[in-house]
Design an enzyme around this catalytic site. Structure first.
Site, PDB file in Angstrom:
ATOM      1  CG  HIS E  91     -29.723  38.406 133.188  1.00  0.00           C
ATOM      2  ND1 HIS E  91     -30.087  37.081 133.756  1.00  0.00           N
ATOM      3  CD2 HIS E  91     -29.099  38.384 132.096  1.00  0.00           C
ATOM      4  CE1 HIS E  91     -29.402  36.395 132.864  1.00  0.00           C
ATOM      5  NE2 HIS E  91     -28.808  37.207 131.929  1.00  0.00           N
ATOM      6  CD  GLU E 134     -18.790  36.444 145.902  1.00  0.00           C
ATOM      7  OE1 GLU E 134     -19.222  37.768 146.534  1.00  0.00           O
ATOM      8  OE2 GLU E 134     -17.698  36.159 146.341  1.00  0.00           O
TER       9      GLU E 134
END
Lengths: 147, 147, 147, 147, 147, 147
Positions: E91, E134
């Site tokens: 985050h 990714e």
């Protein structure tokens, strides 16, 4: 500035959270004979049980709060699932050491109803669907409907 | 020769296409104070944002055309999703450089409504559901319903 | 001892099973010209066909039997899917050597309707939904609805 | 400013890209009799073929360029996979209308070797592994090794 | 009683744990000009960044302890991944508010090396591989190798 | 006609098959005290056990037979996995009613070694790797290596 999507009334959306737990279970109906249980449930009736990595998906439905942009806070949904369901069943044997399953024949159907009933007390009027995946190839949905 | 399934009227089916995009966002409501934002959104309110590999699933519903065997051409659905949504948000920060999100608090709920409104102009009367997966563990469904 | 979830009437649940099969197909409408077919279906109209690892998900809906804790026996659903659908199409070319697809333009929509019709004879009144995934990125749902 | 991870020499990493294609094929060895082919390949030898959603994963291995932070540009790897492999086989029948497969018995093993040989010309000395998934339950890896 | 598998010396196994985190990033090399950066990284160089749901898989390799049946305790591996990596990046925006990424061009390659270096201090001699995904379609593996 | 890929010697490839089974287990070392077991294994030491949907992936490595285009017949690999492993453990409790696990503390590490030893007798010199996934987030690889 307010986006167009927030102008025309309050949209109603469905929010889903997924949690998982690992448990053992044995399918066995007390009302049936041993032979009937073995014929009905096959290897699922083996005495010591087997197990699954269950996946629980819970959906709430409601208007999007224009102040927050959320139906409810996702962390509240996650916490309720963990507190009311996962903490009771994870790493346990559903037939032997789970208080909330006492007396229950732990089929996926019965578990989905049980979890709905428990979560419904936390989100009255908001619960839309409980989906319980027993394996990647079979799952049950319960929406609070009764005959 | 015509198959049995094409004889008895026109079946109504639902066709879904999945596309994905990678974007950054920050949850932040302009109407709330800094403290309220941080209490409500937790780490999702961090200043520079975070990101997701969003998965967008759009469903259209309609009669199967007996001439083509399709509800609509899947390539039209795919192209609309890319043109009206993905090309605007992919590899961007939803709070900073996406024109269609200007003024929007980019919660999954608000994004699903926005994408529904955009796609509905292309498929009037056909759009059934927009499902937006923020992570593999949480997603929002919007079906055009309003209070 | 009987669990609370079994006391208050009979809950209605949805049970889903997933099976898969590998098949070749070519999209081609006999009623259209060659040029029209190629324009409409693009590379899906290539002469010798291409193929997919189809995923079939079939849902039945019904009251949970209080004696067994099941809507129907999952093995019956699995066996019906294999007998009525998978054994006919798996490792075949849907346009050339599949009797149940004779005369059918094998779009995902048409296949979903065909599979619904076949499975509905086995589970009258119970079939809720047939979901056929052609690739991980597109799928069709059919619920027996007709215009 | 330079991060610690960029100071101590050049780390060697492996970069993988995944692409997919849908194709039909039939397993058939010209050197074997009909009966031998059917005994060896079973339903995979059915005359018109069947098909898969193949998943191709290609890995290159090399030092991370300190100027770019990359082994090679991921878009170059993606483009090579599309140009040298996917564009030739996607939506085709590997036994009938694919020039690069002419004369090849399209087992997963033979395809992996073929794709390695084609991609190796683009990335000499960099190619580490070609992984070809025929279904979600079986796949082949080829690393350029020969007896 | 001791099983056969524990009698003949100590088998060496590899244990892997998967964790995930959601982060924003922008690919940008300080040593390159603006034009060079945009040519090299394309949309990944957009000013405000984009984001991913990264998946981190860490493998340790060692003899199975005959007393415990484990290479190391899986909870120790999980805790190390959360403490040394996930808690720092989850985050956050890797270019702006992550101390351990300061000065780093956050390509997947550079991140994998960084995470290896951090985890190696906790498991000296045991770390075998760091795999960082990714997106579902591209990932990097680093095994501590340097030129 | 022979393809180019079959001309230059015999390529060596790795073939992998995936099967799955559902079982219960409890982690418990007979050589440790109750308190030590509970400290070491945490909830995995709960008395009645818990369970998983294990995923077993077995890799063989060998030259591709130019006559068949295969390393070995995939159906032989599949059948061996089912006969030597899955049929013994599926729908059982690994600590209580599985003969091949008698005396074994069923950690993922120990199970991977056990399955390797059993499968190695069927494919001498060909077995390359056994990968056992306990949950989607942790797995063990064993390659026959010993200290």
């Amino acid at each position: 500035m307010t986006s167009e999507v927030q102008k025309a009334g309050r949209p109603v959306a469905l929010l889903t959270r997924q949690e998982s737990f690992s448990a053992a279970h044995r399918l066995w109906a007390d009302s049936l004979s041993d032979a009937e249980n073995r014929a009905l449930y096959g290897p699922c009736a083996n005495e010591y049980g087997h197990g699954h990595d269950y996946v629980l998906e819970v959906t709430v439905k409601g208007a999007i709060d224009p102040a927050t942009g959320m139906v409810i806070n996702l962390t509240d949904l996650r916490d309720a699932m963990r507190e009311l369901v996962v903490s009771h069943v994870d790493h346990h044997h559903l037939n032997h050491d789970v208080a909330i399953c006492k007396g229950l024949n732990p089929t996926t159907e019965n578990l989905a109803v049980l979890f709905w009933d428990r979560l419904g007390t936390r989100f009255p009027g908001l619960l839309d669907e409980v989906r319980l995946r027993e394996t990647p190839k079979n799952w049950v949905v319960y929406r609070g409907e009764r005959t």
